[in-house]
Design an enzyme around this catalytic site. Structure first.
Site, PDB file in Angstrom:
ATOM      1  N   ARG A   1      -2.624  -5.773  -8.549  1.00 13.69           N
ATOM      2  CA  ARG A   1      -1.252  -6.527  -8.002  1.00 13.69           C
ATOM      3  C   ARG A   1      -1.416  -7.831  -9.179  1.00 13.69           C
ATOM      4  O   ARG A   1      -0.848  -7.683 -10.349  1.00 13.69           O
ATOM      5  CB  ARG A   1      -1.356  -7.159  -6.742  1.00 13.69           C
ATOM      6  CG  ARG A   1      -1.118  -6.583  -5.619  1.00 13.69           C
ATOM      7  CD  ARG A   1      -1.778  -6.984  -4.367  1.00 13.69           C
ATOM      8  NE  ARG A   1      -2.845  -6.976  -4.661  1.00 13.69           N
ATOM      9  CZ  ARG A   1      -4.054  -7.251  -2.806  1.00 13.69           C
ATOM     10  NH1 ARG A   1      -2.943  -7.544  -1.817  1.00 13.69           N
ATOM     11  NH2 ARG A   1      -5.035  -6.552  -3.588  1.00 13.69           N
TER      12      ARG A   1
ATOM     13  N   SER B   1      -3.362  -7.660   2.434  1.00 14.04           N
ATOM     14  CA  SER B   1      -3.344  -7.363   4.391  1.00 14.04           C
ATOM     15  C   SER B   1      -3.634  -9.069   4.936  1.00 14.04           C
ATOM     16  O   SER B   1      -3.467  -8.848   6.315  1.00 14.04           O
ATOM     17  CB  SER B   1      -4.324  -6.523   4.794  1.00 14.04           C
ATOM     18  OG  SER B   1      -4.203  -5.319   4.271  1.00 14.04           O
TER      19      SER B   1
ATOM     20  N   HIS C   1       1.040  -1.128  -0.301  1.00 16.76           N
ATOM     21  CA  HIS C   1       0.161   0.153  -0.477  1.00 16.76           C
ATOM     22  C   HIS C   1       1.083   1.109  -0.342  1.00 16.76           C
ATOM     23  O   HIS C   1       0.242   2.388  -0.603  1.00 16.76           O
ATOM     24  CB  HIS C   1      -0.658   0.108   1.698  1.00 16.76           C
ATOM     25  CG  HIS C   1      -2.160  -0.786   1.014  1.00 16.76           C
ATOM     26  ND1 HIS C   1      -1.932  -2.206   2.323  1.00 16.76           N
ATOM     27  CD2 HIS C   1      -2.793  -1.112   0.215  1.00 16.76           C
ATOM     28  CE1 HIS C   1      -2.924  -2.313   2.492  1.00 16.76           C
ATOM     29  NE2 HIS C   1      -3.534  -2.438   1.218  1.00 16.76           N
TER      30      HIS C   1
ATOM     31  N   LYS D   1     -15.679  -7.984   4.729  1.00 15.76           N
ATOM     32  CA  LYS D   1     -15.146  -8.993   4.522  1.00 15.76           C
ATOM     33  C   LYS D   1     -13.980 -10.009   5.554  1.00 15.76           C
ATOM     34  O   LYS D   1     -14.092  -9.052   6.495  1.00 15.76           O
ATOM     35  CB  LYS D   1     -14.371  -9.006   3.025  1.00 15.76           C
ATOM     36  CG  LYS D   1     -13.191  -8.251   3.303  1.00 15.76           C
ATOM     37  CD  LYS D   1     -12.495  -8.317   1.455  1.00 15.76           C
ATOM     38  CE  LYS D   1     -11.519  -7.265   2.009  1.00 15.76           C
ATOM     39  NZ  LYS D   1     -10.856  -6.707   1.007  1.00 15.76           N
TER      40      LYS D   1
HETATM   41  P1  ADP Z   1      -6.462  -5.414   0.548  1.00 18.09           P
HETATM   42  O1  ADP Z   1      -6.425  -6.204  -0.619  1.00 18.09           O
HETATM   43  O2  ADP Z   1      -4.721  -6.107   1.018  1.00 18.09           O
HETATM   44  O3  ADP Z   1      -7.060  -6.407   1.372  1.00 18.09           O
HETATM   45  P2  ADP Z   1      -7.076  -3.219   0.085  1.00 18.09           P
HETATM   46  O4  ADP Z   1      -8.418  -3.342   0.394  1.00 18.09           O
HETATM   47  O5  ADP Z   1      -6.956  -2.198   1.259  1.00 18.09           O
HETATM   48  O6  ADP Z   1      -5.726  -4.192   0.333  1.00 18.09           O
HETATM   49  O7  ADP Z   1      -6.837  -2.358  -1.380  1.00 18.09           O
HETATM   50  C1  ADP Z   1      -6.550  -0.992  -1.588  1.00 18.09           C
HETATM   51  C2  ADP Z   1      -6.110  -0.674  -2.784  1.00 18.09           C
HETATM   52  O8  ADP Z   1      -4.289  -1.286  -2.520  1.00 18.09           O
HETATM   53  C3  ADP Z   1      -6.505  -1.287  -4.021  1.00 18.09           C
HETATM   54  O9  ADP Z   1      -6.451  -1.031  -4.709  1.00 18.09           O
HETATM   55  C4  ADP Z   1      -4.990  -2.968  -3.753  1.00 18.09           C
HETATM   56  O10 ADP Z   1      -5.445  -3.584  -5.200  1.00 18.09           O
HETATM   57  C5  ADP Z   1      -4.134  -2.140  -3.341  1.00 18.09           C
HETATM   58  N1  ADP Z   1      -3.397  -3.502  -3.175  1.00 18.09           N
HETATM   59  C6  ADP Z   1      -3.313  -4.060  -2.042  1.00 18.09           C
HETATM   60  N2  ADP Z   1      -1.925  -4.226  -1.833  1.00 18.09           N
HETATM   61  C7  ADP Z   1      -1.218  -4.045  -3.125  1.00 18.09           C
HETATM   62  C8  ADP Z   1       0.319  -4.854  -2.830  1.00 18.09           C
HETATM   63  N3  ADP Z   1       0.310  -5.166  -2.368  1.00 18.09           N
HETATM   64  N4  ADP Z   1       1.015  -3.785  -4.616  1.00 18.09           N
HETATM   65  C9  ADP Z   1       0.333  -2.867  -4.576  1.00 18.09           C
HETATM   66  N5  ADP Z   1      -1.213  -1.971  -4.746  1.00 18.09           N
HETATM   67  C10 ADP Z   1      -1.986  -2.978  -3.609  1.00 18.09           C
END
Ligand code: ADP
Length: 160
Positions: free
Chosen positions: A92, A130, A17, A41
Site C-alpha cells: 500500500r 483490516s 486483500h 498485534k
Molecule cells: P492488514 O495490514 O490489513 O492487517 P495483513 O497483515 O493481513 O493485513 O496483510 C496481508 C498482506 O496483504 C500484506 O502483504 C499487506 O501489505 C497486504 N494488504 C493489506 N491490505 C491491503 C490492501 N488494501 N491492498 C493491498 N494489499 C493489502
C-alpha cells in the site's frame, strides 16, 4: 507448476486483500493463501483462525486455483511445505514498504530459494486495512464494499 503463497493475518479479509489474491491467481498456476495464527498485534485477532479461514474460503470460491491454509511457522517454512517458490505481498503506502522491505530481506536470509514479490494496491484500496475496517464497524459505520458481503455480516454478529 508455479505456485505462490499469499500470507497475512486476514483479520478479517478485505477487498484489498481479495484484489491481491485475484491478481496473484491470474499470474500463478496455484495460489495458497496462508493465514498466520500467531499475530498478537493490537491485543490479538478479532476472528479465530477457523473463522478467518472460512471467510477467505467463501471470498475466494470463484477462483479455481486458490486454496486457504492456516500456518504457525516461519513464512519460508510454510512456503517450502506447500511447494511454493514465491511469496506474494500487497504493497500500500510507504509505511508498508519499510516493514515489507525488512521482512523480504530477512526471509531471503532465511531461505534464498523463496522469492518475495510485491503487487501494488489499487488506488481504491490503498488506504484500506483490516484494522480500519474493524474500527469503522466497531463504531457502527458501514464497511459494505470495503470487505466481502459475508465479512460484513460476520462483523455485525461479532460486534453486536
Ligand atoms: P492488514 O495490514 O490489513 O492487517 P495483513 O497483515 O493481513 O493485513 O496483510 C496481508 C498482506 O496483504 C500484506 O502483504 C499487506 O501489505 C497486504 N494488504 C493489506 N491490505 C491491503 C490492501 N488494501 N491492498 C493491498 N494489499 C493489502
Amino acid at each position: 507448476m508455479n505456485r505462490a503463497v499469499v500470507p497475512g493475518t486476514f483479520d478479517p479479509v478485505t477487498s484489498g486483500h481479495l484484489d491481491i489474491i485475484e491478481r496473484a491467481a491470474a499470474l500463478f498456476d496455484e495460489v495458497v493463501v496462508g493465514v498466520a495464527l500467531s499475530d498478537k498485534k493490537n491485543g490479538g485477532p478479532l476472528f479465530t483462525p477457523e473463522e478467518r479461514v472460512a471467510l477467505l474460503e467463501g471470498a475466494t470460491q470463484h477462483l479455481g486455483n486458490v486454496t486457504v491454509r492456516p500456518f504457525d511457522t516461519l513464512l519460508v517454512d510454510f512456503a517450502e511445505e506447500v511447494g511454493a517458490s514465491v511469496a506474494v505481498k500487497g504493497l500500500r503506502a510507504v509505511t508498508d514498504f519499510e516493514r515489507e522491505f525488512q521482512m523480504a530481506a530477512l526471509n531471503w536470509r532465511l531461505d534464498a530459494k523463496i522469492e518475495t514479490m510485491f503487487i501494488m494496491a489499487v488506488p481504491e484500496y490503498m488506504y484500506l486495512s483490516s484494522s480500519a475496517v474493524k474500527e469503522i464497524a466497531r463504531h457502527g459505520g458501514s464497511v459494505r464494499g470495503l470487505v466481502p458481503d459475508e465479512v460484513c455480516d460476520a462483523l455485525e454478529q461479532k460486534l453486536l
